[in-house]
Design an enzyme around this catalytic site. Structure first.
Site, PDB file in Angstrom:
ATOM      1  CD  GLU A  18      -3.204  -1.794  23.156  1.00  0.00           C
ATOM      2  OE1 GLU A  18      -2.901  -1.609  21.964  1.00  0.00           O
ATOM      3  OE2 GLU A  18      -3.380  -0.859  23.958  1.00  0.00           O
ATOM      4  CG  HIS A  19      -3.284  -2.104  16.968  1.00  0.00           C
ATOM      5  ND1 HIS A  19      -4.176  -1.072  16.743  1.00  0.00           N
ATOM      6  CD2 HIS A  19      -3.757  -3.164  16.265  1.00  0.00           C
ATOM      7  CE1 HIS A  19      -5.143  -1.487  15.946  1.00  0.00           C
ATOM      8  NE2 HIS A  19      -4.920  -2.754  15.645  1.00  0.00           N
ATOM      9  CG  HIS A  27      -1.087   3.661  24.327  1.00  0.00           C
ATOM     10  ND1 HIS A  27      -0.637   2.906  25.390  1.00  0.00           N
ATOM     11  CD2 HIS A  27      -0.021   4.384  23.897  1.00  0.00           C
ATOM     12  CE1 HIS A  27       0.637   3.180  25.611  1.00  0.00           C
ATOM     13  NE2 HIS A  27       1.032   4.069  24.721  1.00  0.00           N
ATOM     14  CG  HIS A  28      -5.023   1.606  19.175  1.00  0.00           C
ATOM     15  ND1 HIS A  28      -4.370   1.511  17.956  1.00  0.00           N
ATOM     16  CD2 HIS A  28      -5.047   2.933  19.485  1.00  0.00           C
ATOM     17  CE1 HIS A  28      -4.019   2.718  17.545  1.00  0.00           C
ATOM     18  NE2 HIS A  28      -4.421   3.599  18.450  1.00  0.00           N
ATOM     19  N   PRO A  29      -6.658  -0.722  23.289  1.00  0.00           N
ATOM     20  CG  PRO A  29      -7.217  -0.230  25.504  1.00  0.00           C
ATOM     21  CD  PRO A  29      -6.528   0.343  24.297  1.00  0.00           C
TER      22      PRO A  29
END
Length: 551
Positions: free
Chosen positions: A293-294, A471-473
């Site tokens: 994630e970021h 919210h970049h899984p």
């Protein structure tokens, strides 16, 4: 009742909607698309400005929550993923960046043959209808329209001038070369309205007789004959159904739901499956591992004067703006409150930027206000610092063998000291930038974490208490050839036949940008592979089985 199709696609999100639409372009192919959520008809969905409100709406969200994040004060953090046609492309922030071209070259170097930037660029161009027109890097006739972000306000001009004086480049197009410097991304917005994969791909395809789109249908198990996937079991309403696939099953549930369904079906780490009383079909230890994630930390500053955005969302003014937007697709509701963004390096000798900064002319919790009736949030300038290539890795696991139980999710934010040091660096970089002329004429003081937070310990405490993600899984079903890989370079699940995964979970490492456009690209490339398009498996066109150490 069992029905038969050529292909079954599980998940109508950023990649799955693309795959189903592209496969169904062949009238001789029967496609079933299963989506656990409902249609993309929420009243806030089309309006870009409503993104912050839409993101938290339970009716279009899976409602996942992480396990206690041990390096973030043991907080359980919300996980926002779209549960509707279009998936997260129907609820996300619409920032349409690809990451660095060298990210994809790294994928190829890690064993993902056919996924270098040269290999994937045609699919990025295929998806896009760019406001810029056609070029070597942009397409002009794809299903996803993009929109230029307005940057004419005084705060933006001041910020960009500050960046220039600090030696940073100002970019007009992050996708034209290597993304670095200050500017604004394109947005997946078309004629002032959200351009999701549901709108761009599924709406034009919905009338095809060979495409069945089943909403409210949650997949519970992959059906096998031996090691060949032959169908999907799913629940719709209170009824249990099954459907057969004569060619292939494609999982496009995303970084949480794809590994979840694999493990429910007996594909995953053997010890964990036995712990959940699930019979092991394929001992594939990488399923659910390598989750990336970021990490993101917000800071807040007090502006010297008023912010235009806060004035614009006064009740009477925003009501007029919304009415004008409904009629014309123009105005404030057709945009997002972003002043500018930046990709930058923490050290000059790095090959690629490792940090991202977002600048917003508003508080994260801004709200409509009116004098004497509703109190607003006030004039605030907000920034976010995002680590683009974190070293920390998390996981996805089963909560139980019940397919309706939500998966366990652990991001492991700040699990690496390198990530903690990098975030501290980012917060200090932000302070220095905003204290530099001429931006120091716009900002009068720091609200959060506050000027008193100077030491590493002070900043670490603030970071632990406030850290979230972009919210970049990604990467929980990694593509590659190592012992932790889950799929090969043609997205086929190791140890199985006729089963593929095609979504952000297959990324070997997370890209240094926002992940929606790359997820759509994955869908386009997967569909091309399934259709047997020349070159879809790489420039060599090879279609051989991918070998893997330990497979």
């Amino acid at each position: 009742m069992t029905k038969e199709f050529d292909y079954i696609v599980v998940g109508a999100g950023s990649a799955g909607a693309v795959i189903a639409a592209r496969l169904s372009e062949d009238p001789g192919v029967r496609v079933l698309l299963l989506e656990a959520g409902g249609p993309d008809r929420h009243r806030l969905m089309a309006m870009p400005l409503a993104f912050f409100q839409l993101l938290r709406r339970p009716e279009v969200n899976w409602g996942y929550v992480t396990e206690p994040e041990v390096h973030a004060d043991d907080r359980r953090l919300p996980v926002f993923r779209g549960k509707t046609l279009g998936g997260s492309s129907s609820i996300n922030g619409m920032m349409f960046t690809r990451g660095d071209p060298r990210d994809y070259d790294q994928w190829a170097q890690m064993g993902a043959t056919g996924w270098s930037f040269e290999d994937v660029l045609p699919y990025f161009r295929r998806m896009e209808s760019s406001w810029r027109g056609s070029s070597e890097r942009h397409g002009d006739s794809g299903p996803i329209g993009t929109q230029r972000h307005p940057m004419e306000n005084q705060v933006c001009r001041t910020l960009l001038e500050t960046a220039r004086r600090q030696g940073h480049e100002v970019s007009d197009d992050y996708e034209a070369g290597y993304p670095e410097g200050f500017g604004a991304p394109d947005f997946s917005i078309h004629k002032g309205r959200r351009a999701s994969t549901a709108r761009g791909y599924l709406q034009p395809a919905a009338g095809r007789p060979n495409l069945v789109i089943a909403t409210g249908a949650q997949a519970t198990r992959i059906l096998f004959e031996g090691h060949a996937a032959v169908g999907i079991e799913y629940i719709r309403g209170s009824q249990r159904h099954s459907a057969r696939a004569t060619r292939e099953v494609i999982l496009s549930g995303g970084a949480y739901n794809s590994p979840h369904l694999l493990m429910l079906s007996g594909i995953g780490p053997a010890d964990h499956l036995r712990e959940m009383d699930i019979k092991v079909k394929v001992d594939l230890r990488g399923v659910g591992q390598n989750l990336q994630e970021h990490p993101s930390v917000a800071t807040a500053y007090q502006p010297c004067g008023e912010m235009d955005f806060e004035n614009a969302i006064r009740l009477d003014r925003i009501a007029r703006s919304v009415l004008w937007w409904k009629l014309s697709g123009k105005g404030l509701p057709a945009t997002l409150p972003l002043t500018a963004m930046a990709f930058y390096k923490s050290r000059p000798n790095l090959e690629r930027p490792d940090l991202e900064a977002l600048f917003l002319p508003t508080a994260m919790d801004a709200r409509v206000w009116f004098p004497g009736l509703m109190k607003g949030r006030g004039h605030v300038f907000t920034t976010s610092t995002i680590i683009l290539r974190p070293d920390s890795r998390g996981w996805v696991k089963l909560r139980s063998g019940n397919p309706l139980d939500k998966p366990r999710i652990f991001w492991n934010l700040l699990g690496s000291e390198s990530d903690r040091a990098l975030m501290r660096h980012g917060l200090r970089w932000m302070r220095e930038l905003l204290a530099s002329p001429p931006m120091n004429e716009v900002i009068s003081g720091e609200l959060k974490p506050g000027a008193a937070a100077q030491s590493d310990a002070d900043l670490d405490a603030y970071i632990r208490a406030t850290i979230a993600t972009a919210h970049h899984p990604t990467s929980s079903c990694t593509m590659g050839t190592g012992s932790e890989a889950v799929v090969d370079s043609q997205l086929r699940v190791y140890g199985t036949e006729r089963l593929r995964v095609a979504d952000a979970s297959i990324m070997p490492v997370i890209v240094g940008g926002h992940t929606n456009a790359p997820s759509i690209m994955i869908g386009e490339k997967a569909a091309a592979m399934l259709r047997g398009e020349p070159g879809a498996t790489g420039r060599t066109g090879l279609d051989s089985e991918t070998s893997r150490e330990g497979a």
